[in-house]
Design an enzyme around this catalytic site. Structure first.
Site, mmCIF file in Angstrom:
data_model
loop_
_atom_site.group_PDB
_atom_site.id
_atom_site.type_symbol
_atom_site.label_atom_id
_atom_site.label_comp_id
_atom_site.label_asym_id
_atom_site.label_seq_id
_atom_site.Cartn_x
_atom_site.Cartn_y
_atom_site.Cartn_z
ATOM 1 N N ALA A 1 -2.448 -7.127 -0.062
ATOM 2 C CA ALA A 1 -1.058 -7.322 -0.493
ATOM 3 C C ALA A 1 -0.203 -7.767 0.684
ATOM 4 O O ALA A 1 -0.708 -8.003 1.772
ATOM 5 C CB ALA A 1 -0.531 -6.026 -1.093
ATOM 6 N N ASN A 2 1.094 -7.886 0.481
ATOM 7 C CA ASN A 2 2.028 -8.163 1.578
ATOM 8 C C ASN A 2 3.327 -7.398 1.325
ATOM 9 O O ASN A 2 3.465 -6.716 0.316
ATOM 10 C CB ASN A 2 2.267 -9.675 1.720
ATOM 11 C CG ASN A 2 2.879 -10.268 0.478
ATOM 12 O OD1 ASN A 2 3.976 -9.914 0.077
ATOM 13 N ND2 ASN A 2 2.140 -11.155 -0.172
ATOM 14 N N ARG A 3 4.267 -7.516 2.248
ATOM 15 C CA ARG A 3 5.470 -6.664 2.227
ATOM 16 C C ARG A 3 6.596 -7.191 1.356
ATOM 17 O O ARG A 3 7.705 -6.666 1.402
ATOM 18 C CB ARG A 3 6.008 -6.491 3.647
ATOM 19 C CG ARG A 3 5.124 -5.692 4.547
ATOM 20 C CD ARG A 3 5.805 -5.431 5.882
ATOM 21 N NE ARG A 3 4.874 -4.893 6.844
ATOM 22 C CZ ARG A 3 4.510 -3.612 6.884
ATOM 23 N NH1 ARG A 3 5.018 -2.762 6.011
ATOM 24 N NH2 ARG A 3 3.639 -3.203 7.784
#
Ligand code: C5P
Length: 226
Positions: A58-60
């Site tokens: 995932a990412n932020r």
């Protein structure tokens, strides 16, 4: 014209950003009905790329920027389709929301939502996914051996849309950069074939923060919003 007059005569209702996370500074809304009759397709949030049934890449991205744009577009009278990755945000009033997890699901949902007059691709789509997704949870075997994780490239939703016969008349991409923001945005504009890049200068306040400076980059101009 009669429909627009009717919409304009309605009192401006509740704040279209009510329930969304706060932004630093004032939000300027466009006139009611100014986007009446337009279909605007928006992607927002991160994507989750499964590794096995319990793990993902995932990412932020928080999704708040894309949700705020969707809220503002709906408030200005557009029909808005918001294709959202996994985020924890309420659906803005009047917005048609389609929840997805992975980049490939997002690409399919975007295609299904066409045609659109404009597409605003705010999502932080994962560039890569696991080449293979394990059907059952990958277990430690006690030997200290680390399982291999091979990656493969995801479809580029924005570039695919730019090359499609159903390309929206206005196609807007986003960029998050920490350095050489405008030069990178200009290169991305050409590479992806979109009309504008909104470049977020994330050096001071990275993804998920409340304040950033954006540059609206077109083929001929740069407009910087402090
Ligand atoms: O290449 P990069 O990820 O920096 O490009 C960002 C822009 O491209 C954003 O508008 C993002 O929504 C879009 N994008 C996409 N599909 C991808 C990767 C990025 O639509 N696989």
């Amino acid at each position: 014209a009669a429909e627009i007059a009717r919409l304009l005569a309605q009192p401006r209702g509740a704040d279209p950003l009510a329930g969304q996370p706060d932004f630093a500074g004032t939000v300027r809304l466009q006139p009611r009905a100014s986007l009446h009759g337009k279909h605007i397709l928006i992607t927002a949030g991160p994507t989750h790329e499964p590794i096995d049934p319990v793990r993902y890449i995932a990412n932020r991205s928080s999704g708040k920027q894309g949700f705020a744009i969707a809220a503002a577009a709906a408030d200005a009278g557009a029909k808005v389709t918001l294709v959202a990755g996994p985020v924890n945000l309420p659906t803005p009033p009047g917005v048609i929301r389609i929840d997805v997890e992975s980049a490939r699901e997002m690409a399919a949902a975007v295609e299904t939502a066409l045609p659109a007059d404009a597409a605003i691709m705010v999502a932080a789509v994962a560039d890569w996914r696991a080449a293979e997704t394990a059907a059952i949870k990958i277990k430690k075997d006690g030997s200290g051996a680390v399982p291999p994780l091979a990656l493969t490239e995801n479809p580029d939703i924005l570039a695919t849309l730019a090359a499609s016969p159903q390309r929206p008349r206005l196609l807007i991409g986003f960029a998050a950069e920490t350095n050489d923001v405008i030069a990178h945005a200009q290169a991305k504009l050409m590479r992806k074939g979109c009309d504008w890049i909104i470049a977020n200068d994330v050096a001071a306040d990275p993804m998920g923060g409340d304040a950033n400076r954006v540059h609206l980059v077109t083929a001929t101009a740069v407009d910087s919003w402090e």
